[in-house]
Each structure stands twice: as structure tokens, then as C-alpha cells.
Design a protein around this motif. Structure first.
Motif, PDB file in Angstrom:
ATOM      1  N   ASN A 153       0.810  -1.214   0.000  1.00  0.00           N
ATOM      2  CA  ASN A 153       0.000   0.000   0.000  1.00  0.00           C
ATOM      3  C   ASN A 153       0.845   1.266   0.000  1.00  0.00           C
ATOM      4  O   ASN A 153       0.418   2.300  -0.530  1.00  0.00           O
ATOM      5  CB  ASN A 153      -0.972  -0.015   1.178  1.00  0.00           C
ATOM      6  CG  ASN A 153      -2.146  -0.955   0.935  1.00  0.00           C
ATOM      7  OD1 ASN A 153      -2.465  -1.259  -0.212  1.00  0.00           O
ATOM      8  ND2 ASN A 153      -2.778  -1.422   1.998  1.00  0.00           N
ATOM      9  N   LEU A 154       2.049   1.209   0.550  1.00  0.00           N
ATOM     10  CA  LEU A 154       2.922   2.384   0.465  1.00  0.00           C
ATOM     11  C   LEU A 154       3.541   2.514  -0.932  1.00  0.00           C
ATOM     12  O   LEU A 154       3.845   3.626  -1.369  1.00  0.00           O
ATOM     13  CB  LEU A 154       3.997   2.330   1.539  1.00  0.00           C
ATOM     14  CG  LEU A 154       3.477   2.453   2.983  1.00  0.00           C
ATOM     15  CD1 LEU A 154       4.635   2.544   3.967  1.00  0.00           C
ATOM     16  CD2 LEU A 154       2.543   3.643   3.145  1.00  0.00           C
ATOM     17  N   LEU A 155       3.693   1.407  -1.652  1.00  0.00           N
ATOM     18  CA  LEU A 155       4.065   1.505  -3.070  1.00  0.00           C
ATOM     19  C   LEU A 155       2.952   2.205  -3.842  1.00  0.00           C
ATOM     20  O   LEU A 155       3.213   3.106  -4.659  1.00  0.00           O
ATOM     21  CB  LEU A 155       4.315   0.114  -3.651  1.00  0.00           C
ATOM     22  CG  LEU A 155       4.440   0.052  -5.189  1.00  0.00           C
ATOM     23  CD1 LEU A 155       5.616   0.889  -5.680  1.00  0.00           C
ATOM     24  CD2 LEU A 155       4.548  -1.389  -5.671  1.00  0.00           C
ATOM     25  N   LEU A 156       1.710   1.798  -3.580  1.00  0.00           N
ATOM     26  CA  LEU A 156       0.572   2.447  -4.241  1.00  0.00           C
ATOM     27  C   LEU A 156       0.532   3.933  -3.904  1.00  0.00           C
ATOM     28  O   LEU A 156       0.277   4.773  -4.787  1.00  0.00           O
ATOM     29  CB  LEU A 156      -0.731   1.762  -3.812  1.00  0.00           C
ATOM     30  CG  LEU A 156      -2.029   2.339  -4.377  1.00  0.00           C
ATOM     31  CD1 LEU A 156      -2.033   2.303  -5.902  1.00  0.00           C
ATOM     32  CD2 LEU A 156      -3.228   1.589  -3.808  1.00  0.00           C
ATOM     33  N   GLU A 157       0.819   4.282  -2.658  1.00  0.00           N
ATOM     34  CA  GLU A 157       0.853   5.695  -2.254  1.00  0.00           C
ATOM     35  C   GLU A 157       1.913   6.450  -3.049  1.00  0.00           C
ATOM     36  O   GLU A 157       1.664   7.567  -3.543  1.00  0.00           O
ATOM     37  CB  GLU A 157       1.143   5.802  -0.754  1.00  0.00           C
ATOM     38  CG  GLU A 157       1.113   7.220  -0.186  1.00  0.00           C
ATOM     39  CD  GLU A 157       2.427   7.981  -0.367  1.00  0.00           C
ATOM     40  OE1 GLU A 157       2.394   9.228  -0.378  1.00  0.00           O
ATOM     41  OE2 GLU A 157       3.476   7.309  -0.517  1.00  0.00           O
TER      42      GLU A 157
END
Length: 648
Positions: free
Chosen positions: A349-353
Motif C-alpha cells: 500500500n505504500l508503493l501504491l501511495e
């Protein structure tokens, strides 16, 4: 001494108990003569008296915890209440101790009270690296016995003052907890669960502790009492028991030493925000263009429509990176995820962010606690209570919550495990704040049955099934992973109808919907020339999921949902309608839900329509008796509705 006590109701009067029970450790004959507990006929045992007292010993300065309990055994399945376990924790320089273990079992024999005391041979210890478990087994337990036990625990671990559980697996008549806390220990005090305190008294005891060179401390002496506490009995449609089990917990905020030193233990959210910003497992992984350079394909970057681009980025992460099932904020590395293609929820999810932020979207991480991990404390920061991260972005003035760990979630959907009321939105610029996680759209499950032919004593027709929102996820997953097995399970699911043909009309892994249709054949029940047909070829609820006499915690569906069912039977010259079910329209209090069952008969067809709607994702415990009655009606209609036709 400052107290921050949540959800406390103060009652001055005492509630009278039944004359059969006394709220102390003495055992009387009338208590042994009792055979049941009228308020809970299913109870295996009844806690008559539950007492705790925690204070700092004036000589050793250790925390002492005195425990006493008296329990009535009502059924043989309650015999294990006589097997007591106490966990003693070990630290680097100290370990907890237990002393003065006492116990006895009381039975009524030939009209007399007979006491059997705990033997020292029935006390055992089990050691491991971090704790010692002390076990003792009370003797001669029978149905009708009363057991009593007491012990004293000693500890030097003051960061978490001894918590107290008022509620457990058995109903409790009386539970009392007393504390004496020196003024140099400032605790956050939290009352969990919705059960109010009968007694909540506090007073100051001057000079309760004395140290060398004239140093003294005042103590806050408190008394908490609950009475007639229902058992916590797990049932469906809820989160973890830790959210709702009635108890008092303590978190050390500030310690003031006798030498004048002040140690601030619990920080403010402003402090925590700064820590998170500098955290290598969180802040150092957010909005870093260098981490994702060259990762996103040009055909996605060139999309002009904001919503389409965000969805494309989301699908790109879902397609190319797999979740390994880990949820901890530990050793987080977006760089490693890009290389290995597998990572934790924080990494994915931090990659997506990062990808969304780099394309101009404003994105905020939200720390959440999952449904099986208990609600996060709101009155002070406890980072260890958060075990998951999701994202929030706003596109064209509409908010979207995102999680890229499950390819069967559509853009803007969250996994069911994250639907736990709220989270902490992290904004490093303006400061973090609490964000309610509200799922607005209804999830729907709809079945439309058409029986358009009656030949040779058989009905033939079609069933179309539509699933949306959270009702679609399992269908999409099972069909996509094994279409053959999916069809076989569908065929085996029905005992009264035969599926001739089956097809999936609408399936897109990225959409929040699933539609299928089947050709079916049904052989109804005949008695003479009369046909008796239950119109519900598919049932939503085989039985009422709510079976408790009383429920003290919310009914948590997680989301709002609707169940629709309709059946249309073609009526030609070969059939005559003799009897149809009575219509029903039932509304839950405050219009929080509804049940509709109706029919329409004309020259060509008979149509029955059934709809169950839940307008709230979470219902307060006060709704439980209404929901229970509501579901009784739902199940009764599905199981007992009958259409009577006559074959001409």
C-alpha cells in the motif's frame, strides 16, 4: 493523580441480590441449594463474588494484587472453572511472584455443607523463557458445587497497572476492583465495554507511601463495582471480544520520581507524528520519487482522466505485486517489494501511495486496527495497537479508500478485515486525526427465479443471480480460481432443483459485481392434484444466526446490505392458484432495517417478492432483541411459505 476514565456512569445506590447469594467469600447452604440462574439458563457457572485489590506495598514498593473469587458450578461443562491458571511475567531484571494460594470446594451432602480444601499437591508450575504459568485444580467438584479461591500476585512492572476484567464467559453477580495508586504514577485509565459501573468512588489517602529523607506520596484510592454482568458469549456478526469485554485498563502516562525527575511515558499525537515521519518503516517509505522511478508504464502515466488513471495505477499494483499475508509494520521496504514482487501490506500500500503521489494525487495513509485486533485507543497514542495501513485519496470531490492486497477488490473497496470503525489518518503537514471508515454503498445479493413452463409435472425456468459489493468477492474468487469446481459446487448446493445449463453473464475481476444465470428444472410435491411449492428455491438464511438470550455487544455486519428474491410462475390453463402466502411488512426500530414479502397475481403469472434490508453496518446491543425477532420472521418465511396450485 489525574484520571481519564471513559464511558463511566455513576450510580449511588446498591442493587440487591437474590437472598440465595451473598456478595462475599462465605458459602451458605441456600447458595448450594440453587440449581440454576434465572437470567441465563444456558450458563455453565455463575460467578457470585469477584474481588480484586491492587496497591503498592509500603515495605517492598512492589505492586501487590489480591484476588478472590467464588463460583457456583451449574453444569458439568462448567467443571473446568475449577482449573485456575495464573501467568507470571519475567523481565530482564525481575519476575512476578505468587503467594498465599488458597482454595476450597463446597458441596451439600445429606443436608450439610461439606468443605474440601485445595491440596498443595494440586499446585503446579510451568516455565518458559518469558513467563511462568501457575496452575491449581480444586478438588471434588460436582454439579451444584461452589468453589472459592484466592491468591496474591506481586510485580515490579508498573508501566501497565493491573487491569481488571469484570466480564467473562460466565455471568457475574458482583465484581469489585479496588486500587491504590501513588500520585507520582499518572495513568490513563480506560473503561472498555458498554456496561456502566454501579460504583465509581475515589478519594485521596495522604502520605500512603514513605521513602527515605522524608519523601512521601499521596495515593488515589478507587473502588469500582459492577453487578449482574451478563456473560460474554461469542456469536456471529462481531469483531474480537477485546472490543467489548467489560474491563478497566491502565497505561502509564507520566512517572515523577522522588528525586524530582519526570519521565513522560505516553506521548501526544504530535510527538507520534514526528516519530512516524522519521520512521524507516513508515515515513521514510512515503512520497519518495526515487523509490519508484521508472516503475509505472508510460501508457498509464499518459492517461488524462483522473479517476481512470488512479484506477489504472491501482490495477497495476494488484496485477504485478502479491501480498505475502504479513501485516506488521516491521522491516518495510518498498524498494525490496519492487524487486521481489512480493511484500507485506505496508509495502504494497505504500508503493501504491508513492505511485499515486508521483502522478499528482493527494494520498494519505491511514493506520488501522483490523477486526480481529481490537479497536485502537482514541484518548492517547498506542502505536502497537495499529497493525494495518490503508490509503485515502480524493478525486473530483469524492473520497476513495484503497487497499491493493486483494485482486478481487474493486477500486475504492476495502478488505472486510479492515472494516473496524475508524483509523488514524496520517498527515505530516497538518497533523494526524481520526478518520471514520464508513462504507456508504449497499452490498446486494439478488436472485430472480422464472418458472415459465409446466410440462409432465415439472417446472422449468431460469435463475438469475446478481452479487455486488462485499457479496461479490467470494463469487469472483471461487469462479476465477476454478470455474469447473465452482459449477460443481453450484450443482451440489441445490437438492430440490436440477441445473441444466449455467453461464456467467458478467464477470470482470476489477468490477464490484458478478452475474450468473442457470436453466433449472423443478419437480414439485404433489398431493392428489394439488401442488405444494415452497417459493424459496434459494434461501439467504437457513437459520436465525442470533440465538443468545442477551447480547451486551454490538451486532457488527461491517457494511450495509440488501437481499432480494423474486419468483415468477407462469399460470396457464393447466394450473390454478389456490393459496398464496400472506404479505408481511416489518420495520426495525428507527427504520434501521426492513422486511418485505408480497405477492401479485394476474391472469398470466404469480409473482412473489421478498426483500431484507439492513440500513446500518453496526447495530447497538439495544437492537438485539428486535434483530432476533426480525431474523425469526425472515427464516420462518423462507422455510414455511407455501404456494398451493391445482393441476387441471
Amino acid at each position: 493523580m489525574k484520571y481519564r476514565l471513559l464511558i463511566v456512569s455513576l450510580f449511588a445506590s446498591y442493587l440487591c441480590f437474590s437472598q440465595s447469594y451473598v456478595s462475599n467469600m462465605a458459602v451458605i447452604k441456600s447458595e448450594l441449594e440453587q440449581t440454576s440462574y434465572s437470567k441465563d439458563s444456558t450458563a455453565n457457572a455463575l460467578v457470585i463474588y469477584d474481588y480484586g485489590n491492587s496497591f503498592i506495598d509500603k515495605e517492598t514498593f512492589w505492586l501487590k494484587v489480591q484476588i478472590k473469587q467464588k463460583v457456583k458450578i451449574l453444569k458439568s461443562s462448567g467443571f473446568d472453572r475449577g482449573e485456575i491458571e495464573v501467568t507470571l511475567y519475567k523481565g530482564k531484571s525481575s519476575k512476578e511472584r505468587i503467594d498465599n494460594i488458597k482454595g476450597a470446594t463446597y458441596n451439600l451432602e445429606n443436608g450439610k455443607v461439606v468443605k474440601t480444601e485445595l491440596s498443595l499437591n494440586a499446585i503446579f508450575k510451568e516455565e518458559n523463557e518469558y513467563s511462568t504459568t501457575v496452575k491449581f485444580v480444586l478438588p471434588n467438584i460436582k454439579v451444584g458445587s461452589i468453589i472459592t479461591y484466592s491468591y496474591e500476585k506481586q510485580s515490579r512492572f508498573m508501566n501497565k497497572f493491573q487491569p481488571w476484567y469484570f466480564q467473562g464467559p460466565d455471568p457475574v453477580l458482583y465484581s469489585e476492583y479496588n486500587t491504590s495508586i501513588p500520585g507520582n504514577y499518572d495513568y490513563h485509565v480506560k473503561l472498555v465495554g458498554g456496561i456502566p459501573l454501579e460504583i465509581n468512588d475515589a478519594k485521596i489517602e495522604r502520605n500512603c507511601l514513605e521513602v527515605g529523607r522524608g519523601g512521601t506520596a499521596d495515593c488515589t484510592v478507587s473502588k469500582y463495582v459492577m453487578k449482574n454482568i451478563p456473560a460474554y458469549k461469542p456469536e456471529g456478526f462481531t469483531t474480537t471480544a477485546l472490543n467489548y469485554t467489560a474491563r478497566i485498563e491502565y497505561e502509564l502516562s507520566v512517572y515523577q520520581g522522588f528525586d524530582g525527575t519526570v519521565d513522560k511515558i505516553t506521548k501526544t499525537w504530535k510527538d507520534v507524528d514526528q516519530e512516524l515521519k522519521a520512521d524507516k518503516d513508515f515515513g521514510k517509505q512515503i512520497s519518495k520519487k526515487s523509490l519508484i522511478k521508472g516503475v509505472l508504464p508510460e501508457q498509464i502515466s499518459s492517461i488524462n482522466n483522473k479517476l481512470e488513471k488512479a484506477n489504472a495505477i491501482y490495477q497495476f499494483v494488484l496485477t504485478n505485486y502479491n501480498w505475502n499475508g504479513k501485516i506488521e509494520r516491521h522491516d518495510v521496504s518498498v524498494k525490496n517489494l519492487i524487486k521481489e514482487k512480493v511484500g507485506s501490506v505496508f509495502e504494497i500500500n505504500l508503493l501504491l501511495e508513492n505511485l499515486l503521489t508521483n502522478e499528482g494525487f493527494t494520498v494519505y495513509p491511514i493506520l488501522v486496527s483490523t477486526r480481529d485486533n481490537a479497536l485502537a485507543t482514541k484518548i492517547f497514542p498506542v502505536l502497537s495497537e495499529f497493525n494495518y495501513v490503508i490509503l485515502k485519496t480524493t478525486i473530483d470531490e469524492k473520497d476513495y479508500y484503497l487497499d491493493a492486497t486483494d485482486k478481487y477488490l474493486a477500486f475504492g473497496e476495502l478488505p472486510f478485515r479492515t472494516l473496524n470503525q475508524y483509523g488514524r489518518l496520517i498527515d505530516f503537514k497538518d497533523g494526524s486525526y481520526w478518520e471514520d471508515i464508513i462504507i456508504e454503498p449497499f452490498s446486494l445479493r439478488t436472485h430472480r427465479v422464472k418458472l415459465d413452463s409446466f410440462i409432465e409435472d415439472e417446472f422449468t425456468g431460469t435463475i438469475q443471480s446478481k452479487y455486488s459489493g462485499y457479496h461479490s468477492h467470494q463469487q469472483k474468487r471461487e469462479y476465477n480460481e476454478n470455474p469447473t469446481s465452482y459449477l460443481e459446487n453450484k450443482i451440489n448446493e441445490f437438492t430440490d432443483i436440477a441445473i441444466e445449463n449455467h453461464k456467467v453473464e458478467d464477470f470482470d475481476i476489477s468490477k464490484s459485481s458478478f452475474i450468473e444465470e442457470a436453466d433449472v428444472t423443478l419437480e414439485p410435491e404433489f398431493i392428489g392434484n394439488k401442488i405444494y411449492l415452497n417459493p424459496f428455491l434459494i434461501k439467504f438464511f437457513e437459520e436465525n444466526p442470533f440465538k443468545l438470550q442477551e447480547r451486551s455487544y454490538p451486532i457488527d455486519f461491517g457494511y450495509k446490505d440488501i437481499y432480494n428474491y423474486s419468483i415468477q410462475i407462469k399460470i396457464d390453463d393447466d394450473l390454478t392458484v389456490l393459496e398464496i402466502p400472506e404479505p408481511i411488512n416489518y420495520i426495525l426500530p428507527n427504520k434501521s432495517g426492513s422486511l418485505l414479502f408480497n405477492s401479485e397475481l394476474n391472469d398470466e403469472s404469480l409473482i412473489l417478492y421478498f426483500k431484507v434490508q439492513f440500513n446500518l453496518p453496526i447495530y447497538a446491543p439495544e437492537y438485539y432483541p428486535y434483530l432476533k425477532k426480525f431474523m425469526d420472521k425472515v427464516v420462518e418465511i423462507q422455510n414455511n411459505a407455501v404456494i398451493v396450485l391445482e393441476k387441471q
